[in-house]
Scaffold this active site. Sequence first.
Site, PDB file in Angstrom:
ATOM      1  N   ALA A 149       0.851  -1.196   0.000  1.00 56.98           N
ATOM      2  CA  ALA A 149       0.000   0.000   0.000  1.00 56.98           C
ATOM      3  C   ALA A 149       0.885   1.244   0.000  1.00 56.98           C
ATOM      4  O   ALA A 149       0.620   2.208  -0.716  1.00 56.98           O
ATOM      5  CB  ALA A 149      -0.889  -0.001   1.231  1.00 56.98           C
ATOM      6  N   GLU A 159     -15.669 -12.021 -12.493  1.00 56.74           N
ATOM      7  CA  GLU A 159     -14.905 -12.860 -11.566  1.00 56.74           C
ATOM      8  C   GLU A 159     -14.113 -11.978 -10.612  1.00 56.74           C
ATOM      9  O   GLU A 159     -13.838 -10.819 -10.929  1.00 56.74           O
ATOM     10  CB  GLU A 159     -13.946 -13.750 -12.366  1.00 56.74           C
ATOM     11  CG  GLU A 159     -12.819 -12.962 -13.001  1.00 56.74           C
ATOM     12  CD  GLU A 159     -12.203 -13.629 -14.216  1.00 56.74           C
ATOM     13  OE1 GLU A 159     -12.931 -13.836 -15.213  1.00 56.74           O
ATOM     14  OE2 GLU A 159     -10.993 -13.912 -14.163  1.00 56.74           O
ATOM     15  N   LYS A 200     -11.233 -10.048  -8.726  1.00 58.72           N
ATOM     16  CA  LYS A 200      -9.893  -9.576  -9.082  1.00 58.72           C
ATOM     17  C   LYS A 200      -9.001  -9.953  -7.911  1.00 58.72           C
ATOM     18  O   LYS A 200      -9.130  -9.407  -6.816  1.00 58.72           O
ATOM     19  CB  LYS A 200      -9.899  -8.067  -9.298  1.00 58.72           C
ATOM     20  CG  LYS A 200      -8.552  -7.537  -9.742  1.00 58.72           C
ATOM     21  CD  LYS A 200      -8.680  -6.092 -10.193  1.00 58.72           C
ATOM     22  CE  LYS A 200      -7.421  -5.586 -10.855  1.00 58.72           C
ATOM     23  NZ  LYS A 200      -6.279  -5.486  -9.951  1.00 58.72           N
ATOM     24  N   ASP A 237      -5.903 -10.223  -5.525  1.00 58.76           N
ATOM     25  CA  ASP A 237      -4.841  -9.284  -5.173  1.00 58.76           C
ATOM     26  C   ASP A 237      -3.540 -10.045  -4.906  1.00 58.76           C
ATOM     27  O   ASP A 237      -3.157 -10.289  -3.769  1.00 58.76           O
ATOM     28  CB  ASP A 237      -5.273  -8.482  -3.940  1.00 58.76           C
ATOM     29  CG  ASP A 237      -4.444  -7.224  -3.770  1.00 58.76           C
ATOM     30  OD1 ASP A 237      -3.628  -6.924  -4.666  1.00 58.76           O
ATOM     31  OD2 ASP A 237      -4.620  -6.543  -2.747  1.00 58.76           O
ATOM     32  N   GLU A 294      -2.984 -15.522 -11.398  1.00 57.85           N
ATOM     33  CA  GLU A 294      -2.484 -14.787 -10.243  1.00 57.85           C
ATOM     34  C   GLU A 294      -1.919 -15.731  -9.190  1.00 57.85           C
ATOM     35  O   GLU A 294      -2.571 -16.709  -8.808  1.00 57.85           O
ATOM     36  CB  GLU A 294      -3.657 -13.992  -9.650  1.00 57.85           C
ATOM     37  CG  GLU A 294      -3.243 -12.794  -8.854  1.00 57.85           C
ATOM     38  CD  GLU A 294      -2.989 -11.556  -9.724  1.00 57.85           C
ATOM     39  OE1 GLU A 294      -2.991 -11.667 -10.972  1.00 57.85           O
ATOM     40  OE2 GLU A 294      -2.780 -10.478  -9.134  1.00 57.85           O
ATOM     41  N   TYR A 352      -6.708 -17.299 -15.126  1.00 56.86           N
ATOM     42  CA  TYR A 352      -7.847 -16.513 -15.627  1.00 56.86           C
ATOM     43  C   TYR A 352      -7.648 -15.955 -17.030  1.00 56.86           C
ATOM     44  O   TYR A 352      -8.509 -15.265 -17.558  1.00 56.86           O
ATOM     45  CB  TYR A 352      -8.187 -15.369 -14.663  1.00 56.86           C
ATOM     46  CG  TYR A 352      -7.006 -14.477 -14.292  1.00 56.86           C
ATOM     47  CD1 TYR A 352      -6.372 -13.688 -15.234  1.00 56.86           C
ATOM     48  CD2 TYR A 352      -6.537 -14.442 -12.984  1.00 56.86           C
ATOM     49  CE1 TYR A 352      -5.302 -12.887 -14.895  1.00 56.86           C
ATOM     50  CE2 TYR A 352      -5.470 -13.638 -12.631  1.00 56.86           C
ATOM     51  CZ  TYR A 352      -4.846 -12.862 -13.597  1.00 56.86           C
ATOM     52  OH  TYR A 352      -3.783 -12.073 -13.268  1.00 56.86           O
ATOM     53  N   LYS A 397     -13.508  -1.793  -9.206  1.00 52.49           N
ATOM     54  CA  LYS A 397     -12.800  -1.802  -7.929  1.00 52.49           C
ATOM     55  C   LYS A 397     -13.766  -1.619  -6.752  1.00 52.49           C
ATOM     56  O   LYS A 397     -14.797  -0.961  -6.888  1.00 52.49           O
ATOM     57  CB  LYS A 397     -11.746  -0.674  -7.899  1.00 52.49           C
ATOM     58  CG  LYS A 397     -10.718  -0.751  -9.018  1.00 52.49           C
ATOM     59  CD  LYS A 397      -9.819  -1.973  -8.923  1.00 52.49           C
ATOM     60  CE  LYS A 397      -8.685  -1.801  -7.959  1.00 52.49           C
ATOM     61  NZ  LYS A 397      -7.562  -1.031  -8.435  1.00 52.49           N
ATOM     62  N   CYS A 414     -12.957  37.589 -13.311  1.00 51.47           N
ATOM     63  CA  CYS A 414     -11.750  36.801 -13.135  1.00 51.47           C
ATOM     64  C   CYS A 414     -10.997  37.294 -11.895  1.00 51.47           C
ATOM     65  O   CYS A 414     -10.684  38.481 -11.793  1.00 51.47           O
ATOM     66  CB  CYS A 414     -10.872  36.927 -14.376  1.00 51.47           C
ATOM     67  SG  CYS A 414      -9.259  36.167 -14.166  1.00 51.47           S
ATOM     68  N   CYS A 424      -7.522  38.940 -13.237  1.00 46.53           N
ATOM     69  CA  CYS A 424      -7.359  40.153 -14.036  1.00 46.53           C
ATOM     70  C   CYS A 424      -8.590  41.047 -13.996  1.00 46.53           C
ATOM     71  O   CYS A 424      -8.583  42.129 -14.567  1.00 46.53           O
ATOM     72  CB  CYS A 424      -7.009  39.801 -15.482  1.00 46.53           C
ATOM     73  SG  CYS A 424      -8.374  39.120 -16.428  1.00 46.53           S
ATOM     74  N   CYS A 472     -12.726  33.297 -18.007  1.00 46.56           N
ATOM     75  CA  CYS A 472     -12.247  34.670 -18.022  1.00 46.56           C
ATOM     76  C   CYS A 472     -12.149  35.117 -19.479  1.00 46.56           C
ATOM     77  O   CYS A 472     -11.651  34.389 -20.323  1.00 46.56           O
ATOM     78  CB  CYS A 472     -10.873  34.715 -17.349  1.00 46.56           C
ATOM     79  SG  CYS A 472      -9.904  36.161 -17.775  1.00 46.56           S
ATOM     80  N   CYS A 521      -4.908  38.567 -19.486  1.00 45.31           N
ATOM     81  CA  CYS A 521      -5.042  37.948 -18.167  1.00 45.31           C
ATOM     82  C   CYS A 521      -3.721  37.271 -17.806  1.00 45.31           C
ATOM     83  O   CYS A 521      -3.292  36.342 -18.493  1.00 45.31           O
ATOM     84  CB  CYS A 521      -6.167  36.924 -18.173  1.00 45.31           C
ATOM     85  SG  CYS A 521      -6.292  36.047 -16.597  1.00 45.31           S
TER      86      CYS A 521
HETATM   87  S1  IVH Z   1      -7.398 -10.309 -16.630  1.00 40.14           S
HETATM   88  C1  IVH Z   1      -5.297  -8.365 -20.445  1.00 40.14           C
HETATM   89  N1  IVH Z   1      -8.474 -11.292 -14.474  1.00 40.14           N
HETATM   90  O1  IVH Z   1      -5.079  -7.460 -12.285  1.00 40.14           O
HETATM   91  C2  IVH Z   1      -5.635  -8.304 -19.001  1.00 40.14           C
HETATM   92  N2  IVH Z   1      -6.554  -9.913 -14.213  1.00 40.14           N
HETATM   93  O2  IVH Z   1      -4.941  -4.647 -13.073  1.00 40.14           O
HETATM   94  C3  IVH Z   1      -5.561  -9.625 -18.345  1.00 40.14           C
HETATM   95  N3  IVH Z   1      -5.819  -9.676 -11.902  1.00 40.14           N
HETATM   96  O3  IVH Z   1      -2.265  -7.701 -14.313  1.00 40.14           O
HETATM   97  C4  IVH Z   1      -5.862  -9.552 -16.916  1.00 40.14           C
HETATM   98  N4  IVH Z   1      -7.355 -10.942 -11.000  1.00 40.14           N
HETATM   99  O4  IVH Z   1      -2.432  -9.257 -12.284  1.00 40.14           O
HETATM  100  C5  IVH Z   1      -7.494 -10.514 -14.971  1.00 40.14           C
HETATM  101  N5  IVH Z   1      -9.497 -12.270 -12.662  1.00 40.14           N
HETATM  102  C6  IVH Z   1      -8.537 -11.507 -13.154  1.00 40.14           C
HETATM  103  C7  IVH Z   1      -7.578 -10.910 -12.328  1.00 40.14           C
HETATM  104  C8  IVH Z   1      -6.603 -10.106 -12.899  1.00 40.14           C
HETATM  105  C9  IVH Z   1      -6.296 -10.204 -10.766  1.00 40.14           C
HETATM  106  C10 IVH Z   1      -4.663  -8.759 -11.964  1.00 40.14           C
HETATM  107  C11 IVH Z   1      -3.634  -9.126 -12.977  1.00 40.14           C
HETATM  108  C12 IVH Z   1      -3.545  -7.955 -13.893  1.00 40.14           C
HETATM  109  C13 IVH Z   1      -4.075  -6.864 -13.029  1.00 40.14           C
HETATM  110  C14 IVH Z   1      -4.627  -5.729 -13.852  1.00 40.14           C
END
Ligand code: IVH
Length: 711
Positions: free
Chosen positions: A49, A131, A133, A135, A189, A241, A329, A434, A437, A452, A458
């Site tokens: 982070a 699906e 994402k 981390d 991942e 994935y 996100k 403005c 000026c 402006c 200006c």
């Molecule tokens: S698809 C062409 N699916 O997120 C893009 N990415 O911010 C292919 N990630 O680099 C990525 N879960 O490391 C995809 N279900 C998911 C994912 C995923 C995590 C990550 C991956 C990617 C990053 C993009």
Amino acid sequence: MASKTDISDLDVEALSEDQAKAALAKLAVELSAANAAYHTDDAPEISDAEYDRLKRLNSAVEERFLHLKRPDSASDQVGAAVASGFGKLTHSVAMLSLANAFTDEDVQEFDISIRKYLGFGADMPLAYTAEPKIDGLSLSLRYENGVLIQAATRGDGSVGENVTANARTIADIPHQLEGAPDVLEVRGEVYMSHADFTALNTQQEARGGKTFANPRNAAAGSLRQLDAEITRARPLRFFAYAWGSISAPLGQTQWEAIARLKALGFETNPLTKRCTGPSEMIAHYTDIEAQRAALGYDIDGVVYKVDDLALQGRLGFRSTTPRWAIAHKFPAELAWTTLEGIDIQVGRTGALSPVARLTPVTVGGVVVSNATLHNEDYIKGFDSKGQVIRGGKDIRVGDLVQVYRAGDVIPKVADVDTDKRSAQATPFEFPRTCPQCGSDAVREEGDAVRRCTGGLICPAQAVEKLKHFVARGAFDIDGMGAKQVEQFHTDGWITEPADIFTLQERYGSGLQQLKNREGWGDKSASALFAAIEDKRKIPLARLLFGLGIRHVGEAASNMVALHYGSWDALEQAMDAARDRTGAAWDDLLAIDGMGAVMAGSLVGAFAQEAERASITRLVAQLDVADAVRADTTGSPVAGKTVVFTGTLEKMTRVEAKARAERLGAKVAGSVSAKTDILVAGPGAGSKAKKAAELGIETLDEDGWLALIEGL
Ligand code: IVH
């Protein structure tokens, strides 16, 4: 973990140029040290982070001081730089990142833009997969004839680290596949579960080793061990994935391809769902978000992908992200604080932008003391389309406001607590003049912004124009940034761009004058003059962009420059189009993507006496290089002017245009004697007739596709 630097509470907006330079230098050291630690140690020195925060901070400073961006900037790297201890592997298909969506509207927009690109009406079925994402960190596994031969991290997206030996120690990664295509690159991942992460940290502590800040750090640190035996002892997991190079398709849809990967022996995420459209996608997002804490591993959003792989192919990629996917996100951190005041900044085109001055508050690990308030309607409780936002609550000085940072670096005000509002608070009165000026600030019909009207008189506009002129994308003059522009402008050394090129002549004699100024020495003064000289020869597109004409951005400048080729031709055309009728005006409008507003603004800048005189003085100092097209040797349509008309059935206009331009063709909106090829679909009317009269080659959609096939 705390940052080691004193940049933790950096207020980007308040930085002077010297401070920004120092901050960027410090950030470069921090970020590269973090990269190195990440790779060599199994315990990075700062949390992910914190790393992300430093990177964002770096981008924010760069955004304010474009010219200070360092050649080794962390912003230009998709991921971490390749570490030296591992061999490098070039990805045969780049490993990209994903564009982000933060709101339900963004998800709707994503669907709309895809439909638009593909020419799908609102009623046409268009399925997506949704699906989690994950981390963790991405990994590409290459199988040849069913045998795992290579594993590479993402690295900078095109070159990654060779972590083959390490990947072989991960239980979820098969060494052999039955019935796989001859070449198959599986992407996914690497991550660590919460339970394994906690156990690992306990174990590390007991051994007196370093602990990890979070599971992603632990996964990354564990995979990037130079000794694969250490990796083996770490409980890493892998979800597949996506894929890179393949010798045969895995299916016709994303859904089928994922099922195939599962059948081949990979773990795929059980929360993957096929959805019929945005409402199902958002419902699944909500569902996943509700399960988030109980999943046992970290996720930071939901990824949506167009299900049909043929459509994915048509949609293709932008420079670093696919058009066919987006990451939705989870919400950004929010914080409440007091709005102490509203400042009005005046931009290059005269736009008056309100900025919230806040009691400093920490949001997502960053101290925020100001935020954008966009424009006067936003303050009143309306968006740019006139729709009510925040339930119509206006924002007043003294209010308790909710601040957020969602992905991008500029904080925003999300909400206001009117219950806590003081009885004395009055609605904010947006200035009608403005603040810089004193000229009238007017809001034209259809413009969300009040501007402006002072133009070149200006000082704020003049300075902003000069800053734009010297910035990246425009003249990009080294050593001449916001601070120098302000200094020179205040002292009357430069009032317009042309003055930059006479600076040495006027003040550089023996460099004494400049050298005597605070902050300038022999070296920096000579370097500045050399940098200015270096830009005397300038490509047409950069010159045009540098002029800072409203609506004429970098892409448009390129387009216009390519269309006219030379400064003389451009200038003549602008004069000829001055009255906004006739052949020159039509020719300008025929540049694809050129609308009447942009054309009017462009012609207006040349027609406005004072502005034109300033442009003329500038060009007299320059050697403007003609615009040249990219090398498209081998393309049968390179340099040709193509017009699309009628209904296209296999692609949309946007898609057709993008493809033609990639092949070096110029796409125009109307047929003229300059047209080389007319691509006419069913329903082609007057354009086809005109082309026939002019004897222009006319193709149907299939004919066009045959012509460019394989390119
Ligand atoms: S698809 C062409 N699916 O997120 C893009 N990415 O911010 C292919 N990630 O680099 C990525 N879960 O490391 C995809 N279900 C998911 C994912 C995923 C995590 C990550 C991956 C990617 C990053 C993009």
